[in-house]
Design an enzyme around this catalytic site. Sequence first.
Site, PDB file in Angstrom:
ATOM      1  N   TYR A 171      34.296  32.621  52.355  1.00  0.00           N
ATOM      2  CA  TYR A 171      34.377  33.567  51.126  1.00  0.00           C
ATOM      3  C   TYR A 171      35.262  33.199  50.243  1.00  0.00           C
ATOM      4  O   TYR A 171      35.007  33.076  49.010  1.00  0.00           O
ATOM      5  CB  TYR A 171      34.880  34.891  51.729  1.00  0.00           C
ATOM      6  CG  TYR A 171      35.034  35.916  50.802  1.00  0.00           C
ATOM      7  CD1 TYR A 171      34.149  36.410  50.180  1.00  0.00           C
ATOM      8  CD2 TYR A 171      36.342  36.058  50.422  1.00  0.00           C
ATOM      9  CE1 TYR A 171      34.312  37.243  48.955  1.00  0.00           C
ATOM     10  CE2 TYR A 171      36.510  37.324  49.440  1.00  0.00           C
ATOM     11  CZ  TYR A 171      35.380  37.762  48.437  1.00  0.00           C
ATOM     12  OH  TYR A 171      35.716  38.610  47.621  1.00  0.00           O
ATOM     13  N   ARG A 218      48.464  39.975  50.150  1.00  0.00           N
ATOM     14  CA  ARG A 218      49.163  41.057  49.621  1.00  0.00           C
ATOM     15  C   ARG A 218      48.503  42.322  49.141  1.00  0.00           C
ATOM     16  O   ARG A 218      49.138  43.307  49.248  1.00  0.00           O
ATOM     17  CB  ARG A 218      49.792  40.378  48.303  1.00  0.00           C
ATOM     18  CG  ARG A 218      50.580  41.124  47.595  1.00  0.00           C
ATOM     19  CD  ARG A 218      50.769  40.658  46.054  1.00  0.00           C
ATOM     20  NE  ARG A 218      49.347  40.699  45.543  1.00  0.00           N
ATOM     21  CZ  ARG A 218      49.216  40.076  44.302  1.00  0.00           C
ATOM     22  NH1 ARG A 218      50.133  39.524  43.677  1.00  0.00           N
ATOM     23  NH2 ARG A 218      47.770  40.306  43.762  1.00  0.00           N
ATOM     24  N   ARG A 228      37.458  48.146  50.723  1.00  0.00           N
ATOM     25  CA  ARG A 228      37.188  46.919  50.677  1.00  0.00           C
ATOM     26  C   ARG A 228      38.060  46.270  51.934  1.00  0.00           C
ATOM     27  O   ARG A 228      39.146  46.715  52.193  1.00  0.00           O
ATOM     28  CB  ARG A 228      37.538  45.910  49.555  1.00  0.00           C
ATOM     29  CG  ARG A 228      36.819  46.353  48.157  1.00  0.00           C
ATOM     30  CD  ARG A 228      37.000  45.583  47.040  1.00  0.00           C
ATOM     31  NE  ARG A 228      38.652  45.334  46.761  1.00  0.00           N
ATOM     32  CZ  ARG A 228      38.938  45.875  45.520  1.00  0.00           C
ATOM     33  NH1 ARG A 228      38.164  46.604  44.824  1.00  0.00           N
ATOM     34  NH2 ARG A 228      40.260  45.695  45.339  1.00  0.00           N
ATOM     35  N   PHE A 288      49.872  24.458  34.424  1.00  0.00           N
ATOM     36  CA  PHE A 288      48.915  25.294  34.865  1.00  0.00           C
ATOM     37  C   PHE A 288      48.597  25.304  36.269  1.00  0.00           C
ATOM     38  O   PHE A 288      48.305  26.423  36.717  1.00  0.00           O
ATOM     39  CB  PHE A 288      47.581  24.666  33.964  1.00  0.00           C
ATOM     40  CG  PHE A 288      46.421  25.484  34.189  1.00  0.00           C
ATOM     41  CD1 PHE A 288      45.912  26.575  33.101  1.00  0.00           C
ATOM     42  CD2 PHE A 288      45.498  25.052  34.931  1.00  0.00           C
ATOM     43  CE1 PHE A 288      45.104  27.210  33.331  1.00  0.00           C
ATOM     44  CE2 PHE A 288      44.213  25.929  35.394  1.00  0.00           C
ATOM     45  CZ  PHE A 288      43.987  27.094  34.456  1.00  0.00           C
TER      46      PHE A 288
END
Length: 408
Positions: A171, A218, A228, A288
Amino acid sequence: MELVRSITRPSEFLALLQFQFGSLKTVQIQDWTKISPTLKRCYQFLMMTSRSFASVIQALDGELRDAICIFYLVLRALDTLEDDMTIPTEEKVILMKDLHKNLYNPEWKYRRSQEADKIVLEEFPVISAEFRNLDKCYRDVIQEITERMANGMCKYLECSDVNSLDDWNEYCHYVAGLVGIGLSRIFSASHLEDVIVGEDEDLSNSMGLFLQKTNIIRDYLADIREGRKFWPKEAWSKFAKNLEDFQYDKNMDEALKCLNFLITNALHHVPDVIKYLSRLRNQSVFNFCAIPQVMAIGTLAICYNNPDVFKTVVKLRKGQAVYMMRRAVTLNAAKMIFHDFAAEILKNLPSNDPSKDKTHEISETILMLSHVKDSGSSYLPLLSASSIALFTAVWYYYSGSEEVFRFS
């Protein structure tokens, strides 16, 4: 208030002072007079759907900036389709699986979405027009990743639970690992990074999995309250009958054991993260990539064995986050941050935790891989334009509810 929270930590306090009072000048990274109206509109969509990503993406160099802007917006459109519960599943599957084809359809748009980010679907012709203006090397990556991600997301549309640890990895691969793979291939295609960065999909996948697992760990409470379940059943069923049980005080001991087990699992991606960062050569690409990763291990460190994960929102202090972002602009500095947080986790190992041996082992591995012989000065570098953009992302994160550096 944040200054007060950091007042006993001089490095954080100084970083926060500099950020709040000395670093908030407007910086023009993008020359808006030299871009097309449709591209300008795409950057407006970016700001509307993710203020943090808008700042981070604009800090990138050259044509990489536009390619990743479009990549983000296409994936945001896909994610908006997935999240819209008003679209029947059968229709949604068709829409999602056809999105990569519709990048070459100038007329395609979707006007029936009820999601907050529906504008990326309603004005998709603007996004697809700029997609078609990109070089073929970027278009091929964006189209392939969109197709692969859509197929993976559709697999989990009717599956509300993540059962095994393998399912969890799969997933996270579909919603984040593929993003990492796509970004890496774009970095290499721009010639700002070596070919190996885009070719090594395993490392790129780990970059995405580490961030996604951190978010899932978290966000336990927020996800439970919204119905969920992203914690894998194979893990939580060892400690409770129902995942929801962890939010109750009477189950806290077992909840912490499960939390620590999952954090230990996530930490196993850190060796790959350090190896990936060691290959980067361009400063804007390094910033980034590195900053979200050090933020992630910092988040795992404060979540480790922390009952607050099951009661409230757990975040790094703003001063701590700003200080980390000021530091994590070189490989050695990023390694030092990984080293510090791995040491903090080791220091907090509970003696009765069933995962403690594995946690100890992976933490020691991270300490070894992140060891820097010469730690150098703790002096904070002067702000560059790209740094200010990245710090702006943190500001938005702590000023609101938006998550930083997360595509889906």
